[in-house]
Design a protein around this motif. Structure first.
Motif, mmCIF file in Angstrom:
data_model
loop_
_atom_site.group_PDB
_atom_site.id
_atom_site.type_symbol
_atom_site.label_atom_id
_atom_site.label_comp_id
_atom_site.label_asym_id
_atom_site.label_seq_id
_atom_site.Cartn_x
_atom_site.Cartn_y
_atom_site.Cartn_z
ATOM 1 N N GLY A 1 -18.548 31.461 -3.562
ATOM 2 C CA GLY A 1 -18.563 31.577 -2.103
ATOM 3 C C GLY A 1 -17.190 31.852 -1.546
ATOM 4 O O GLY A 1 -16.907 31.550 -0.396
ATOM 5 N N MET A 2 -16.317 32.381 -2.382
ATOM 6 C CA MET A 2 -14.976 32.644 -1.870
ATOM 7 C C MET A 2 -14.378 33.879 -2.487
ATOM 8 O O MET A 2 -13.171 34.054 -2.515
ATOM 9 C CB MET A 2 -14.074 31.449 -2.098
ATOM 10 C CG MET A 2 -14.250 30.837 -3.444
ATOM 11 S SD MET A 2 -13.772 29.128 -3.326
ATOM 12 C CE MET A 2 -14.612 28.408 -4.669
ATOM 13 N N GLY A 3 -15.241 34.724 -3.003
ATOM 14 C CA GLY A 3 -14.719 36.006 -3.439
ATOM 15 C C GLY A 3 -13.995 35.985 -4.775
ATOM 16 O O GLY A 3 -13.609 37.028 -5.295
ATOM 17 N N LEU B 1 -8.311 21.202 -9.948
ATOM 18 C CA LEU B 1 -8.249 19.902 -9.288
ATOM 19 C C LEU B 1 -9.655 19.452 -8.920
ATOM 20 O O LEU B 1 -9.955 18.263 -8.882
ATOM 21 C CB LEU B 1 -7.427 20.028 -8.004
ATOM 22 C CG LEU B 1 -5.951 20.343 -8.175
ATOM 23 C CD1 LEU B 1 -5.311 20.594 -6.821
ATOM 24 C CD2 LEU B 1 -5.250 19.186 -8.876
ATOM 25 N N GLY B 2 -10.527 20.435 -8.659
ATOM 26 C CA GLY B 2 -11.909 20.135 -8.286
ATOM 27 C C GLY B 2 -12.611 19.294 -9.337
ATOM 28 O O GLY B 2 -13.350 18.366 -9.011
ATOM 29 N N ASN B 3 -12.394 19.608 -10.602
ATOM 30 C CA ASN B 3 -13.108 18.893 -11.666
ATOM 31 C C ASN B 3 -12.552 17.503 -11.906
ATOM 32 O O ASN B 3 -13.264 16.620 -12.365
ATOM 33 C CB ASN B 3 -12.987 19.668 -12.980
ATOM 34 C CG ASN B 3 -13.513 21.059 -12.835
ATOM 35 O OD1 ASN B 3 -13.004 21.839 -12.021
ATOM 36 N ND2 ASN B 3 -14.551 21.385 -13.568
ATOM 37 N N TYR C 1 -3.669 23.590 1.086
ATOM 38 C CA TYR C 1 -3.496 22.206 0.613
ATOM 39 C C TYR C 1 -3.507 22.067 -0.903
ATOM 40 O O TYR C 1 -3.045 21.071 -1.442
ATOM 41 C CB TYR C 1 -4.529 21.260 1.251
ATOM 42 C CG TYR C 1 -5.927 21.332 0.674
ATOM 43 C CD1 TYR C 1 -6.918 22.075 1.277
ATOM 44 C CD2 TYR C 1 -6.254 20.634 -0.503
ATOM 45 C CE1 TYR C 1 -8.199 22.142 0.745
ATOM 46 C CE2 TYR C 1 -7.534 20.696 -1.033
ATOM 47 C CZ TYR C 1 -8.497 21.455 -0.414
ATOM 48 O OH TYR C 1 -9.749 21.522 -0.949
ATOM 49 N N TYR C 2 -4.017 23.080 -1.590
ATOM 50 C CA TYR C 2 -4.084 22.992 -3.061
ATOM 51 C C TYR C 2 -2.691 22.822 -3.690
ATOM 52 O O TYR C 2 -2.523 21.989 -4.587
ATOM 53 C CB TYR C 2 -4.773 24.242 -3.596
ATOM 54 C CG TYR C 2 -5.581 24.036 -4.866
ATOM 55 C CD1 TYR C 2 -6.926 23.701 -4.820
ATOM 56 C CD2 TYR C 2 -4.993 24.203 -6.118
ATOM 57 C CE1 TYR C 2 -7.678 23.539 -5.977
ATOM 58 C CE2 TYR C 2 -5.734 24.052 -7.285
ATOM 59 C CZ TYR C 2 -7.077 23.715 -7.205
ATOM 60 O OH TYR C 2 -7.809 23.555 -8.356
ATOM 61 N N PRO C 3 -1.694 23.603 -3.209
ATOM 62 C CA PRO C 3 -0.355 23.418 -3.804
ATOM 63 C C PRO C 3 0.195 22.025 -3.544
ATOM 64 O O PRO C 3 1.010 21.527 -4.326
ATOM 65 C CB PRO C 3 0.505 24.463 -3.094
ATOM 66 C CG PRO C 3 -0.449 25.445 -2.531
ATOM 67 C CD PRO C 3 -1.713 24.700 -2.230
HETATM 68 N N1 TRP Z 1 -12.672 25.782 -8.718
HETATM 69 C C1 TRP Z 1 -11.356 25.259 -8.532
HETATM 70 C C2 TRP Z 1 -11.341 23.782 -8.780
HETATM 71 O O1 TRP Z 1 -12.291 23.233 -9.233
HETATM 72 C C3 TRP Z 1 -10.851 25.493 -7.189
HETATM 73 C C4 TRP Z 1 -10.761 26.892 -6.899
HETATM 74 C C5 TRP Z 1 -10.361 27.889 -7.696
HETATM 75 C C6 TRP Z 1 -11.002 27.415 -5.694
HETATM 76 N N2 TRP Z 1 -10.352 29.034 -7.013
HETATM 77 C C7 TRP Z 1 -10.748 28.760 -5.808
HETATM 78 C C8 TRP Z 1 -11.390 26.863 -4.535
HETATM 79 C C9 TRP Z 1 -10.857 29.548 -4.721
HETATM 80 C C10 TRP Z 1 -11.506 27.680 -3.465
HETATM 81 C C11 TRP Z 1 -11.227 29.009 -3.565
HETATM 82 O O2 TRP Z 1 -10.356 23.153 -8.520
#
Ligand code: TRP
Length: 446
Positions: free
Chosen positions: A227-229, A25-27, A103-105
């Motif tokens: 930054g999130m493992g 979703l980020g892209n 919130y992603y789901p």
């Molecule tokens: N990179 C993903 C995006 O662009 C989002 C994502 C994947 C993400 N894994 C993650 C964000 C872990 C935070 C934590 O949508």
């Protein structure tokens, strides 16, 4: 502590899984709306600077920590620096994906919902796409779709790393590429498509502010899953023969290309029909459908777009959920099924207010933001940069830059590449200084 772990079957598999995580979703949804808010080309340029100067080195840092320790983040930090507070970095790196999982789901559920709406309620979208969005997000069906998205993710994770994530990414990513190219061609053949391209690529330098820099920095970590493992976790499943330099450059370039292509699909459509790019989180769900509604074969392109968005979301959500699940497995020795079910249930409960942030909870504000925006901002503009900074400091003071270089050179055929020197400079100076300055500014100190 080192148990036998499932490995990716090939380097390509590992790259595909990492790209699947990064491209999400980020892209498409987040990149386009924050680019729209922050003035287009200027933001794209700032974003690219953050990716090249900071993203690359943090990506390599995380890959080397993960593959060397073969552990998930908290355990990885604990094993390198036992009895020190460095594990907090791992904990923060687990917290960010957990917040994002709330919130992603929701947005992934919207994507599924919009496939359905594009098929069955096209005339309503045509007449008032803003109203359709309001009604849809206020209704229970959006919540049901979010839960479906979460269940699908849980299902894939049950199959394990190589079978689940790797296989699904290998199938879905090429599909995503094809769908995106079709959309770009459609957008570029619209009248006045050039206005959209100009908005995306022509930087208006007066639009660059410290705030847009912070947005760009936060988004570069978010989009690259840094930054999130995540990358630490994936690298822990990679093999010694895998070329980490090639891996990092492939992930970063694919992720960036897809974001730019998404921009090339969205902005020409928005501009061609005289719509505004500054809608915010609703850009992909209100503005874009309005544009689709005005173009020939728009309904078909709308279906393709939301299908694409959903595929991208699914492969990313798998990686997001993987982090807290691996944390529970490693730290509390829970079985995978138990960890998955616990994370699933907690995220449904704590995620509910995010789903309602666009309707009944729209007026419920935390520091002036809705619950949904609050999660997004805290995770992306604060926790991700801070964790990335701590990871860099960890490399410098504990893990050792040379150790990390040694690790990423294993499996790469070049003895020493320019990348080694670039990495050193970036990791000891550019990256930490830039992150600190931007963070200080964002809390008003500078
Ligand atoms: N990179 C993903 C995006 O662009 C989002 C994502 C994947 C993400 N894994 C993650 C964000 C872990 C935070 C934590 O949508």
């Amino acid at each position: 502590m080192k148990k036998d772990r499932d490995n990716f079957s090939s380097n390509l598999g590992a790259i595909m899984a990492a790209v699947g995580s990064a491209v999400g979703l980020g892209n498409i949804w987040r990149f386009s709306y924050i680019t729209g808010i922050n003035g287009g080309g200027a933001f794209l340029l700032t974003y690219l600077i953050c990716v090249v100067l900071i993203g690359v080195s943090v990506m390599i840092a995380e890959l080397s920590i993960g593959r060397k320790t073969k552990l998930s983040p908290v355990s990885a930090f604990l094993s390198v620096a036992p009895k020190t507070p460095w594990w907090i970095t791992g904990l923060l790196a687990t917290l960010a994906p957990f917040l994002i999982l709330l919130y992603y789901p929701v947005v992934s559920g919207w994507a599924i919902g919009y496939i359905k709406l594009s098929i069955f309620n096209w005339s309503e979208i045509k007449s008032d796409s803003a109203q359709v969005f309001t009604d849809f997000t206020a209704g229970t069906s959006s919540i049901v779709f979010s839960i479906i998205a979460l269940l699908l993710t849980t299902g894939v994770l049950l199959f394990g790393v190589s079978k689940g994530i790797e296989r699904i990414s290998k199938v879905l990513l090429p599909l995503l590429g094809v769908a995106l190219i079709i959309l770009v061609i459609r957008a570029l053949t619209l009248p006045n498509a050039f206005d959209g391209l100009k908005f995306l690529f022509y930087p208006d330098f007066s639009k660059i502010t410290m705030t847009s820099f912070l947005d760009a920095l936060g988004h570069s970590f978010y989009s690259l899953s840094l930054g999130m493992g995540i990358i630490i976790t994936y690298a822990s499943y990679m093999k010694k023969e895998d070329n980490l330099i090639k891996t990092s450059l492939s992930i970063i370039s694919l992720d960036t290309i897809i974001a730019v292509l998404a921009g090339m699909a969205i902005f020409p459509a928005v501009f061609s029909f005289g719509l505004e790019p500054t809608q915010g989180a609703g850009l992909a769900f209100i503005t874009l459908p309005s544009a689709f509604a005005m173009m020939p074969l728009g309904q078909l392109f709308s279906i393709i777009f939301f299908f694409l968005l959903f595929i991208a979301a699914l492969t990313s959500m798998i990686s997001i959920m993987q982090v807290p699940v691996a944390f529970l497995e490693d730290q509390f020795k829970l079985k995978k099924k138990t960890s998955l079910i616990s994370v699933g249930i907690v995220s449904v409960i704590l995620g509910l207010p995010a789903a309602l942030s666009f309707s009944s909870l729209a007026d419920f504000k935390i520091f002036g933001l809705t619950y949904f925006d609050f999660l997004d901002r805290v995770a992306n503009n604060f926790i991700l940069p801070i964790t990335a900074l701590l990871t860099i400091l960890f490399i410098i003071f504990k893990f050792g830059i040379n150790e990390s270089i040694k690790e990423f050179l294993i499996g790469s055929n070049k003895e020493k590449s320019i990348l080694t020197s670039m990495y050193k400079v970036a990791i000891v100076s550019i990256a930490p200084i830039a992150i600190i300055l931007i963070m200080l500014h964002s809390i008003g100190l500078f």
